[in-house]
Scaffold this motif. Structure first.
Motif, PDB file in Angstrom:
ATOM      1  N   ARG A 257       5.446  -7.241 -12.694  1.00  0.00           N
ATOM      2  CA  ARG A 257       6.200  -6.837 -11.508  1.00  0.00           C
ATOM      3  C   ARG A 257       5.806  -7.611 -10.255  1.00  0.00           C
ATOM      4  NH1 ARG A 257       4.287  -0.817 -11.527  1.00  0.00           N
ATOM      5  NH2 ARG A 257       4.591  -1.278 -13.711  1.00  0.00           N
ATOM      6  N   VAL A 258       6.733  -7.641  -9.328  1.00  0.00           N
ATOM      7  CA  VAL A 258       6.456  -8.076  -7.961  1.00  0.00           C
ATOM      8  C   VAL A 258       7.023  -7.009  -7.037  1.00  0.00           C
ATOM      9  CG1 VAL A 258       6.345 -10.546  -8.440  1.00  0.00           C
ATOM     10  CG2 VAL A 258       8.550  -9.483  -7.914  1.00  0.00           C
ATOM     11  N   ARG A 259       6.620  -7.077  -5.764  1.00  0.00           N
ATOM     12  CA  ARG A 259       6.975  -6.017  -4.816  1.00  0.00           C
ATOM     13  C   ARG A 259       7.695  -6.579  -3.600  1.00  0.00           C
ATOM     14  NH1 ARG A 259       2.592  -4.199  -7.582  1.00  0.00           N
ATOM     15  NH2 ARG A 259       2.450  -1.939  -7.854  1.00  0.00           N
ATOM     16  N   LEU A 260       8.797  -5.935  -3.257  1.00  0.00           N
ATOM     17  CA  LEU A 260       9.553  -6.290  -2.062  1.00  0.00           C
ATOM     18  C   LEU A 260       9.365  -5.182  -1.043  1.00  0.00           C
ATOM     19  CD1 LEU A 260      11.588  -8.237  -0.716  1.00  0.00           C
ATOM     20  CD2 LEU A 260      13.415  -6.841  -1.707  1.00  0.00           C
ATOM     21  N   SER A 261       8.754  -5.515   0.098  1.00  0.00           N
ATOM     22  CA  SER A 261       8.486  -4.504   1.120  1.00  0.00           C
ATOM     23  C   SER A 261       9.746  -4.203   1.911  1.00  0.00           C
ATOM     24  CB  SER A 261       7.368  -4.972   2.055  1.00  0.00           C
ATOM     25  OG  SER A 261       7.801  -6.083   2.819  1.00  0.00           O
ATOM     26  N   ALA A 262       9.727  -3.106   2.646  1.00  0.00           N
ATOM     27  CA  ALA A 262      10.900  -2.680   3.404  1.00  0.00           C
ATOM     28  C   ALA A 262      11.310  -3.721   4.443  1.00  0.00           C
ATOM     29  CB  ALA A 262      10.626  -1.336   4.085  1.00  0.00           C
ATOM     30  N   ASP A 263      10.344  -4.496   4.935  1.00  0.00           N
ATOM     31  CA  ASP A 263      10.665  -5.517   5.933  1.00  0.00           C
ATOM     32  C   ASP A 263      10.865  -6.895   5.304  1.00  0.00           C
ATOM     33  OD1 ASP A 263       8.002  -5.759   5.260  1.00  0.00           O
ATOM     34  OD2 ASP A 263       7.288  -6.053   7.299  1.00  0.00           O
ATOM     35  N   GLY A 264      11.037  -6.924   3.990  1.00  0.00           N
ATOM     36  CA  GLY A 264      11.503  -8.139   3.352  1.00  0.00           C
ATOM     37  C   GLY A 264      10.463  -9.105   2.826  1.00  0.00           C
ATOM     38  N   TRP A 265       9.199  -8.716   2.783  1.00  0.00           N
ATOM     39  CA  TRP A 265       8.167  -9.591   2.230  1.00  0.00           C
ATOM     40  C   TRP A 265       8.074  -9.374   0.724  1.00  0.00           C
ATOM     41  CZ3 TRP A 265       5.414 -13.436   4.523  1.00  0.00           C
ATOM     42  CH2 TRP A 265       5.442 -13.497   5.918  1.00  0.00           C
ATOM     43  N   LEU A 266       8.160 -10.452  -0.019  1.00  0.00           N
ATOM     44  CA  LEU A 266       7.961 -10.396  -1.468  1.00  0.00           C
ATOM     45  C   LEU A 266       6.509 -10.711  -1.761  1.00  0.00           C
ATOM     46  CD1 LEU A 266       9.376 -10.045  -4.243  1.00  0.00           C
ATOM     47  CD2 LEU A 266       9.539 -12.549  -4.316  1.00  0.00           C
ATOM     48  N   ARG A 267       5.835  -9.776  -2.427  1.00  0.00           N
ATOM     49  CA  ARG A 267       4.409  -9.932  -2.700  1.00  0.00           C
ATOM     50  C   ARG A 267       4.150  -9.864  -4.201  1.00  0.00           C
ATOM     51  NH1 ARG A 267       4.344  -6.660   2.236  1.00  0.00           N
ATOM     52  NH2 ARG A 267       3.516  -7.987   3.890  1.00  0.00           N
ATOM     53  N   PRO A 268       3.225 -10.687  -4.685  1.00  0.00           N
ATOM     54  CA  PRO A 268       2.989 -10.759  -6.126  1.00  0.00           C
ATOM     55  C   PRO A 268       2.094  -9.661  -6.666  1.00  0.00           C
ATOM     56  CG  PRO A 268       1.580 -12.325  -4.992  1.00  0.00           C
ATOM     57  CD  PRO A 268       2.449 -11.688  -3.941  1.00  0.00           C
ATOM     58  N   CYS A 269       1.402  -8.943  -5.780  1.00  0.00           N
ATOM     59  CA  CYS A 269       0.363  -8.025  -6.238  1.00  0.00           C
ATOM     60  C   CYS A 269       0.170  -6.913  -5.219  1.00  0.00           C
ATOM     61  CB  CYS A 269      -0.942  -8.810  -6.421  1.00  0.00           C
ATOM     62  SG  CYS A 269      -2.379  -7.823  -6.879  1.00  0.00           S
ATOM     63  N   LEU A 270      -0.249  -5.766  -5.701  1.00  0.00           N
ATOM     64  CA  LEU A 270      -0.479  -4.633  -4.822  1.00  0.00           C
ATOM     65  C   LEU A 270      -1.564  -4.923  -3.794  1.00  0.00           C
ATOM     66  CD1 LEU A 270       0.299  -1.645  -4.341  1.00  0.00           C
ATOM     67  CD2 LEU A 270      -1.548  -1.006  -5.894  1.00  0.00           C
ATOM     68  N   LEU A 271      -2.592  -5.656  -4.206  1.00  0.00           N
ATOM     69  CA  LEU A 271      -3.746  -5.863  -3.335  1.00  0.00           C
ATOM     70  C   LEU A 271      -4.063  -7.330  -3.079  1.00  0.00           C
ATOM     71  CD1 LEU A 271      -6.312  -3.148  -4.482  1.00  0.00           C
ATOM     72  CD2 LEU A 271      -4.917  -3.192  -2.443  1.00  0.00           C
ATOM     73  N   ASN A 272      -3.167  -8.211  -3.430  1.00  0.00           N
ATOM     74  CA  ASN A 272      -3.407  -9.624  -3.199  1.00  0.00           C
ATOM     75  C   ASN A 272      -2.103 -10.254  -2.736  1.00  0.00           C
ATOM     76  OD1 ASN A 272      -3.846 -12.446  -3.446  1.00  0.00           O
ATOM     77  ND2 ASN A 272      -5.459 -12.091  -4.957  1.00  0.00           N
TER      78      ASN A 272
END
Length: 328
Positions: A257-272
């Motif tokens: 999985r990857v994560r897309l934040s409400a303000d549009g940042w795509l992040r590869p990891c919960l803590l990194n």
């Protein structure tokens, strides 16, 4: 290389709870302005034109508290109606669920995760930071309503906090015996600078399994979800027990999985946050879809090298962003 096909989408950073492990009361909140949050059309553009063409088929909607988002039902319906969508699910604290469960189900949502960290009203209110009227009964009503509407599986997420709710492990596990409910015990994480967290402020999943095994026995389940939980069951129980062991048993090699934040940042990891990409900025500055796809592809290629344990170096094991800001 693990196939990355699962996108967690944070719809909003606001929440009506202040859970200690997510939005601790000692930390000042700076909520996003409405114009800083991805619009419904921006979200759908990214899903349809970027993520699905790159092989994403599974979508989870999170927050903050996603039920606070007024266009939630429309977002669910539009993603569910896409031919490439294999799975759409939602994580909620359940407080507003009693009145919304039917409309969510009718929109195409079939799987739901509800946070329930305690069966004790006082403990529940302590965890969620409630200092007024108790919210336990309304949350429990939401859980019952979701079950009656037909959500299957219905998962209850329990963050196990030493000295707070760890004495309820057996009571919570017992819920799976007579109902097709899936209880997921989650190791407490160092998110949001909570004062609850120290190096010993989490209980390994194996210790929790040992408690349950000593009471009823425990066997591996053949049910597998989309996430990192190791799934077991009490013999002859209708439901299952999942264990998410991100602190004691790093599962980065299995992460899909990857994560897309409400303000549009795509992040590869919960803590990194290595390699994170600002997709909102790309959309709003007129970048074409091919450009955005390439940015996402680059992040996906980088992801196998990213390990959330790396956040420990030089950070004193504390992560400044709250769970609500990264979508859980």
């Amino acid at each position: 290389m693990n196939t990355i096909d699962y996108l967690r989408i944070s719809l909003i950073d606001k929440c009506n709870f202040r859970c200690q492990y997510c939005m601790p009361e000692e930390q000042e909140l700076n909520y996003l302005l409405s114009e800083d949050i991805l619009t419904k059309q921006e979200l759908l553009t990214l899903v349809k034109q970027v993520f699905i063409p790159l092989g994403f088929t599974k979508f989870r909607l999170t927050g903050g508290e996603p039920l606070l988002r007024p266009d939630l039902v429309d977002i669910i319906a539009e993603i569910n109606n896409l031919s490439a969508t294999r799975d759409i699910s939602l994580t909620t604290n359940g407080y507003l669920l009693a009145n919304q469960a039917q409309s969510l189900y009718d929109a195409g949502l079939k799987r739901i995760n509800i946070s329930l960290d305690s069966l004790n009203q006082d403990t529940f209110d302590e965890i969620i930071g409630n200092h007024g009227k108790s919210r336990w009964h309304q949350t429990w009503l939401g859980i019952q309503r979701a079950y009656d509407v037909g959500f299957n599986p219905l998962k209850l997420n329990v963050v196990v906090i030493p000295g707070v709710n760890d004495s309820e492990v057996l009571d919570l596990a017992q819920l799976t015996i007579n109902k097709n409910w899936h209880i997921r015990f989650i190791e407490f994480m160092p998110i949001g600078n909570s004062q609850l967290f120290t190096k010993k402020a989490w209980i390994p999943s194996e210790e929790i399994r040992q408690q349950i095994r000593a009471k009823w026995g425990l066997e591996e389940s053949n049910i597998r979800g989309n996430g990192p939980a190791d799934v077991f069951k009490i013999p002859n129980a209708k439901g299952t027990l999942g264990f998410i062991s991100q602190m004691s048993e790093c599962f980065c090699d299995r992460c899909n999985r990857v994560r897309l934040s409400a303000d549009g940042w795509l992040r590869p990891c919960l803590l990194n946050e290595t390699g994170q990409v600002n997709l909102k900025k790309a959309l709003r500055t007129g970048k074409n879809i091919n450009f955005i796809q390439k940015k996402v592809q680059d992040l996906l290629l980088l992801k196998p090298e990213i390990n959330f344990k790396e956040r420990e170096s030089g950070t004193n094991n504390i992560y400044s962003r709250t769970m609500s800001q990264i979508g859980g």
